[in-house]
Design a protein around this motif. Structure first.
Motif: not given
Lengths: 395, 395
Positions: B42-47, B220-223, B242-256
């Motif tokens: 559950n991302p702690n980084v805000p949208a 979400l990729a580093y280095d 899913s945009y859950s992680k990339s936009l910190s919107l996991p509860g919104e249920r949005i992807g493609y």
């Protein structure tokens, strides 16, 4: 490439949805104002102003990671508590948050309940005319949907035929009142009698038969008609509710499943339904709109607008010679087709840029459904077309 | 009351979710700041701030009945066009809106794709460790999920074992890179080789084997690690994003779901997937958040925060004597359990108010997953506890 089960669905893609796409196509050619699209239940009444205010306030007052984050799969507890309180106040019930599961609309709620209950081969009974998607929902879990033929005098369910249709494989019954497509509200007598039959038959077949009440139109009732709250009439009732119509939020996909403590094995049923919500892929109902519901639980869209639409369209159609039961709820008129083949009648209507849905799309040939969740002006503009159509049909 | 299929699910309710509930319980007793919950993604980084701005602008600029209304079941066309454009720009592809179906997150996307493709008895292959919910998703359509045992040196998939496991019933393969729970990114060599094997085996078994790429962690990729865009390596690839992680919107249920033209029978597959989206009960992805995606297609949550978390946690754990592959993506560390029974190790961690998930919840016993999508301060505060745990394990 595709699964065998999907092939008939691709073949018979939803006639209503096809009509929706056709409406957009015609509007592109003739201009939106010259196409009278009565095909879809897409509310034209805007969401109450309180929805916009609630969204703005939530974004200003609540933490982003909370508003847009995961919560329990059943939904935010305070949202469910607010809904339980509102129901308890209106219906003198004693629901608590655990009785409620927030869902991706009523369609998802129905799927979750059917997934929770059905074994392959189980039978589900419903009453024609009905929303044909029920067939897909039941088949998703390898159940068999049986429809009781309509009583076209009143469009109240034929309870005698219903009692006879119940057998050992009957696991559930789906009702929808106020009804799509007839606009009829099932009376207290109907619901009460239905409950008695189910109680008796559950004893007879040796297992509880679940009454699933699909209630997206609960708040859309006119003339002060009484809409029975179904859990009060039969203990094994599960409600699938949607805010699509009551708050004009159909695209947001927000509703709930209500599983009262009185339901047999209710704790296990609730737990299974929460898991079904998760594994079906919903995971949880959309979070921001859940938070909105908490603040707007007493709000309603402008339902009087639909009543005004109904009055104009119903009285005009009757004046033009069409025959139709006067709907007391929802936002549909179910009009008897003046031509034997109602699909041919739909084609005639389309020539006049009037889009309506054949009754066979609701397992009730010989009728057409007219959705009046459109602008009053569209109804006014369409009346000359309806009058011409009546004339061409010799009415 | 409940269906036979639901019974094992109720019995073995998600360990991760149980941990989530346990974390809330412990936080209630000891205070949230004294519980180190590393259990959930559950991302702690805000949208990004742009999300709030976009919502406000949409509510001020677009019609309520449009923003909250029904649209085509595949989603708003302009939203899909914006996503196609963004992908084409980044990956030199040629997608168009018809290749995209907006979904209720990636979990729903996976369900829709599996419903579209699977006949009962069809086999789906994935690579351990993996998200155990894949089992439920595949079983929803009466398929059988097989997991290839992990290569615990690199956690790149064991492609030799994979090639041997493919048979006539193999219909699809699910990969997830950057990976939950290891954080490993599948290399260009891995994906390229995977594509070759699938091409050859498809010929051998006489039907296309579909590669389903589950991509909630793509951004979400580093280095500066290279994350291959999978459709470029194998023609029968379907992406679930899913945009859950990339936009910190996991509860919104949005992807493609992205179904390229190169997929065999792509038109029919796309049509079936749109229908699956509808009849599964989603109907469409939530509307307001779809409109937000259109305006925020280039936005990203603050992914550097996760990289900073990873650096601190990884270096500290290694310093304390734990053994772990350095993750290049997602927000998980997959740590070797210093005790033979990693569930006992999880219990030891819990005594120190540290919540982690056993590797057996990902079909990979002997490891634990630590989600570092938490505040930097939580990681700092938790380090003394991890050091004590290491000491008690004799590291």
């Amino acid at each position: 490439m595709i699964a065998e089960k999907m092939k008939p669905l691709v073949q018979n893609n939803s006639a209503i949805r096809a009509m929706f796409e056709e409406g957009r196509r015609l509007a592109g050619i003739y201009g939106a104002e010259n196409v009278y699209d009565f095909s879809l239940g897409n509310p034209n009444v805007p969401a109450p102003k309180a929805i916009k205010t609630a969204i703005m306030d939530i974004l200003n007052e609540e933490e982003s990671t909370f508003v847009h984050g995961y919560m329990s799969n059943a939904g935010y507890e305070d949202v469910r508590a607010a809904i339980a309180d509102e129901l308890n106040e209106r219906f003198q019930t004693a629901f608590h948050p655990e009785n409620l599961i927030m869902t991706v609309g009523a369609a998802s709620g129905l799927n979750i309940v059917l997934k929770t209950l059905l074994n392959p081969g189980d039978e589900v009974i419903t009453f024609a005319p009905y929303f044909l998607e029920y067939n897909s929902y039941v088949r998703n879990y390898d159940g068999i949907l049986t429809a009781i033929a309509p009583n076209t005098d009143t469009f109240q369910p034929d309870l005698k035929a219903f009692a006879q249709a119940i057998g050992e494989k009957t696991k559930a019954v789906i009702i929808n009142s106020p009804n799509n497509p007839t606009g009829v509200v099932y009376s207290r007598e109907t619901i009460s009698h239905l409950g008695e039959i189910l109680r008796e038959k559950s004893r007879e077949v040796g297992h509880a038969i679940v009454l699933i009440s699909d209630e997206p139109y609960r708040e859309l009732a006119y003339d002060g008609v009484f809409v029975p709250f179904v859990t009060k009439y039969y203990e094994n009732t599960i409600i699938c509710y949607s805010y699509s119509k009551s708050l004009s939020l159909p695209g947001e996909r927000i509703g709930y499943v209500l599983i009262p403590d009185e339901v047999e094995d209710s704790k296990e049923v609730i737990q299974a339904a929460v898991i079904a919500n998760r594994v079906s892929g919903s995971v949880n109902a959309p979070s921001l709109i859940q938070r909105v519901i908490r603040r707007c639980v007493h709000e309603r869209a402008n339902i009087e607008a639909y009543e005004k639409n109904r009055n104009l369209l119903y009285s005009s159609l009757v004046k033009f010679g069409f025959s139709c039961i006067k709907p007391e709820g929802a936002f549909y008129l179910f009009v008897k087709s003046p031509m034997a083949d109602e699909k041919a009648f739909c084609e005639l209507c389309k020539k006049h840029h009037v889009l309506v849905v054949p009754g066979s799309s609701f397992a009730c040939a010989g009728y057409v459904r007219i959705s009046y969740c459109v602008s009053y002006e569209q109804i006014e503009r369409s009346l000359p077309a309806f009058e011409k159509i009546a004339g061409e049909c010799g009415l």
